[in-house]
Enzyme design. Structure first.
Site, PDB file in Angstrom:
ATOM      1  N   HIS A  39      30.123 -11.235  23.613  1.00 26.42           N
ATOM      2  CA  HIS A  39      28.694 -11.539  23.769  1.00 26.42           C
ATOM      3  C   HIS A  39      28.031 -10.762  24.901  1.00 26.42           C
ATOM      4  O   HIS A  39      26.831 -10.843  25.070  1.00 26.42           O
ATOM      5  CB  HIS A  39      28.478 -13.036  24.006  1.00 26.42           C
ATOM      6  CG  HIS A  39      28.831 -13.469  25.392  1.00 26.42           C
ATOM      7  ND1 HIS A  39      30.133 -13.621  25.811  1.00 26.42           N
ATOM      8  CD2 HIS A  39      28.063 -13.759  26.464  1.00 26.42           C
ATOM      9  CE1 HIS A  39      30.138 -13.995  27.068  1.00 26.42           C
ATOM     10  NE2 HIS A  39      28.902 -14.089  27.506  1.00 26.42           N
TER      11      HIS A  39
HETATM   12  C1  UD1 Z   1      24.203 -16.376  28.924  1.00 25.70           C
HETATM   13  C2  UD1 Z   1      24.560 -15.956  30.362  1.00 25.70           C
HETATM   14  C3  UD1 Z   1      25.963 -15.367  30.389  1.00 25.70           C
HETATM   15  C4  UD1 Z   1      26.962 -16.306  29.748  1.00 25.70           C
HETATM   16  C5  UD1 Z   1      26.487 -16.648  28.351  1.00 25.70           C
HETATM   17  C6  UD1 Z   1      27.410 -17.594  27.652  1.00 25.70           C
HETATM   18  C7  UD1 Z   1      22.728 -15.163  31.779  1.00 25.70           C
HETATM   19  C8  UD1 Z   1      22.126 -13.942  32.380  1.00 25.70           C
HETATM   20  N1  UD1 Z   1      23.662 -14.919  30.847  1.00 25.70           N
HETATM   21  O1  UD1 Z   1      24.157 -15.197  28.149  1.00 25.70           O
HETATM   22  O2  UD1 Z   1      26.339 -15.153  31.732  1.00 25.70           O
HETATM   23  O3  UD1 Z   1      28.223 -15.677  29.705  1.00 25.70           O
HETATM   24  O4  UD1 Z   1      25.198 -17.251  28.453  1.00 25.70           O
HETATM   25  O5  UD1 Z   1      27.003 -17.816  26.336  1.00 25.70           O
HETATM   26  O6  UD1 Z   1      22.385 -16.253  32.145  1.00 25.70           O
HETATM   27  N2  UD1 Z   1      20.483 -18.109  21.723  1.00 25.70           N
HETATM   28  C9  UD1 Z   1      20.460 -18.970  20.673  1.00 25.70           C
HETATM   29  N3  UD1 Z   1      20.764 -20.276  20.925  1.00 25.70           N
HETATM   30  C10 UD1 Z   1      21.059 -20.752  22.152  1.00 25.70           C
HETATM   31  C11 UD1 Z   1      21.069 -19.838  23.226  1.00 25.70           C
HETATM   32  C12 UD1 Z   1      20.787 -18.528  22.996  1.00 25.70           C
HETATM   33  O7  UD1 Z   1      20.207 -18.608  19.544  1.00 25.70           O
HETATM   34  O8  UD1 Z   1      21.320 -21.956  22.301  1.00 25.70           O
HETATM   35  C13 UD1 Z   1      20.208 -16.682  21.462  1.00 25.70           C
HETATM   36  C14 UD1 Z   1      18.794 -16.277  21.732  1.00 25.70           C
HETATM   37  O9  UD1 Z   1      18.421 -15.363  20.749  1.00 25.70           O
HETATM   38  C15 UD1 Z   1      18.873 -15.570  23.055  1.00 25.70           C
HETATM   39  C16 UD1 Z   1      20.270 -14.985  23.027  1.00 25.70           C
HETATM   40  O10 UD1 Z   1      21.052 -15.904  22.278  1.00 25.70           O
HETATM   41  O11 UD1 Z   1      17.869 -14.648  23.177  1.00 25.70           O
HETATM   42  C17 UD1 Z   1      20.882 -14.810  24.359  1.00 25.70           C
HETATM   43  O12 UD1 Z   1      20.839 -16.023  25.113  1.00 25.70           O
HETATM   44  P1  UD1 Z   1      20.662 -15.964  26.710  1.00 25.70           P
HETATM   45  O13 UD1 Z   1      20.674 -17.347  27.268  1.00 25.70           O
HETATM   46  O14 UD1 Z   1      19.515 -15.105  27.057  1.00 25.70           O
HETATM   47  O15 UD1 Z   1      21.925 -15.171  27.187  1.00 25.70           O
HETATM   48  P2  UD1 Z   1      23.441 -15.197  26.722  1.00 25.70           P
HETATM   49  O16 UD1 Z   1      23.748 -13.910  26.072  1.00 25.70           O
HETATM   50  O17 UD1 Z   1      23.774 -16.452  25.971  1.00 25.70           O
END
Ligand code: UD1
Length: 365
Positions: A208
């Site tokens: 991820h």
């Molecule tokens: C975040 C953390 C990372 C951690 C990871 C675990 C930061 C900078 N990054 O990254 O350190 O390792 O979480 O998963 O805080 N999304 C969904 N559903 C959700 C959450 C996210 O669909 O419940 C999708 C959204 O499209 C979002 C993307 O995932 O834009 C990324 O989510 P985001 O919270 O921005 O960062 P992670 O890649 O999950």
């Protein structure tokens, strides 16, 4: 008067770090806890399932910040968190890990004159292109109490000029959770049967990191590594939403090749999968630690790690992202050419949360 502690969780890897601290507080009458969920992760399988399986109650406050750019997400957490602090006026705010919610809440609290404790402080990958590295450095610089999970973290903090009097080596809270739930996961989870897997007969992969999935080049390399691994043994790949979006059409190529793709799994199913895996390939931080405790070989698909103790003492191999080295190390591990004596690092003993709560009571009460 009892000590009032506000525990903050925002994203998936936070929940297993907060849960043991919550549990350690409950039997005590000298501490009370308020639980805040920022809503950085919000899908049921990225959030609710962990609350349920880890026995966490509904949060006292859910901030519902959701996704966005780093600035948007961090800013939304800050805006939503400030009135929560004004409402509860805790003695200390506990933040964990290195996600955007961690740094956002630490910054708001410290500016309101509320003490901040950072759990899992001092980890450094020395790679400032990782958003988490910036979050770690910034959070550590402004926190009052730095709770570390490995001795190298203490050394990193001292090198950055943080006084020794603020640094407390307590061990690893994520391991507290793993040890609490390992037997239950093996007894209760039927994930091997559901996915048609046999004991030690498969590889688990997770991907991820933006550096592995957000550019076309990097993603192509990862797809190649997944397919080549699948030629050697069945691969199970629970897909983070970020990765699923980036893969797009390629999801069906992986399925056609026989890769078992799933939605993100709950804590017990994923722990069960790791326990019986022949090998794990990942770019996660926490999984490097969990596989070390479980004694399962882990190939970390990154150029660096903020958790070097898993390399020197544990079962982790830092293999980078170039297929040649990844696959040659995989072949060695599969042929058992690489037999590694491993030891569980100091303080990864299931009692870290108790040490944190005891320390907070001594410092703040
Ligand atoms: C975040 C953390 C990372 C951690 C990871 C675990 C930061 C900078 N990054 O990254 O350190 O390792 O979480 O998963 O805080 N999304 C969904 N559903 C959700 C959450 C996210 O669909 O419940 C999708 C959204 O499209 C979002 C993307 O995932 O834009 C990324 O989510 P985001 O919270 O921005 O960062 P992670 O890649 O999950």
């Amino acid at each position: 008067m009892s000590l009032s502690v506000m525990l903050v969780a925002g994203a998936r890897p936070n929940f297993m770090k907060i849960a043991p601290i919550w549990d350690a507080i409950q039997p005590r009458d000298d501490v009370e806890a308020v639980l805040v969920h920022t809503g950085q992760h919000y899908d049921p399988n990225m959030s609710d399932v962990f609350f349920k399986e880890l026995g966490l109650p509904q949060p006292d406050e859910f901030l519902g910040v959701g996704s966005g750019t780093h600035a948007e997400q961090t800013a939304r957490v800050m805006l939503a968190f400030e009135p929560v602090l004004a409402k509860y006026k805790p003695h200390v705010v506990v933040v964990v890990g290195d996600v955007n919610s961690t740094v956002a809440c630490a910054l708001v609290a410290v500016k309101l004159g509320i003490r901040v404790a950072h759990v899992e402080a001092g980890l450094r990958s020395w790679d400032r292109t990782m958003p988490e590295e910036i979050n770690r450095i910034a959070t550590d610089a402004i926190s009052d109490y730095l709770f570390t999970s490995s001795r190298d973290a203490d050394a990193n903090l001292l090198r950055e000029g943080i006084p020794a009097s603020r640094i407390f080596f307590v061990g690893n809270v994520m391991v507290d959770t793993l040890l609490t739930h390992r037997d239950r996961a093996v007894e209760r989870s039927d994930v091997l049967e559901r996915l048609g897997l046999s004991e030690r007969g498969y590889a688990v992969m997770t991907l991820h990191r933006p550096s592995n999935v957000d550019t076309e080049d990097a993603l192509q390399r990862m797809v190649y590594i997944i397919l080549q691994t699948q030629c050697r043994l069945p691969v199970v790949l629970p897909l983070h939403p970020r990765t699923r979006t980036r893969l797009g059409q390629r999801v069906s190529d992986l399925v056609d090749a026989g890769v078992v793709l799933t939605d993100p799994l709950g804590y017990l199913d994923f722990l069960r999968l790791m326990c019986s895996a022949r090998v794990v390939l990942t770019d996660s931080g926490g999984i490097q630690e969990e596989t070390t405790v479980l004694g399962v070989p882990c190939l970390t698909l990154r150029e660096n790690t903020e958790r070097p103790v898993t390399l020197t003492q544990g079962t982790n191999f830092l293999v980078g992202t170039q297929p040649e080295l990844v696959l040659s190390t995989l072949d060695e591990v599969l042929s058992e050419g690489v037999r590694r004596q491993y030891t569980v690092p100091e303080g990864w003993d299931g009692k870290a949360a108790h040490r944190i709560v005891d320390t907070l009571v001594n410092l703040c009460a």
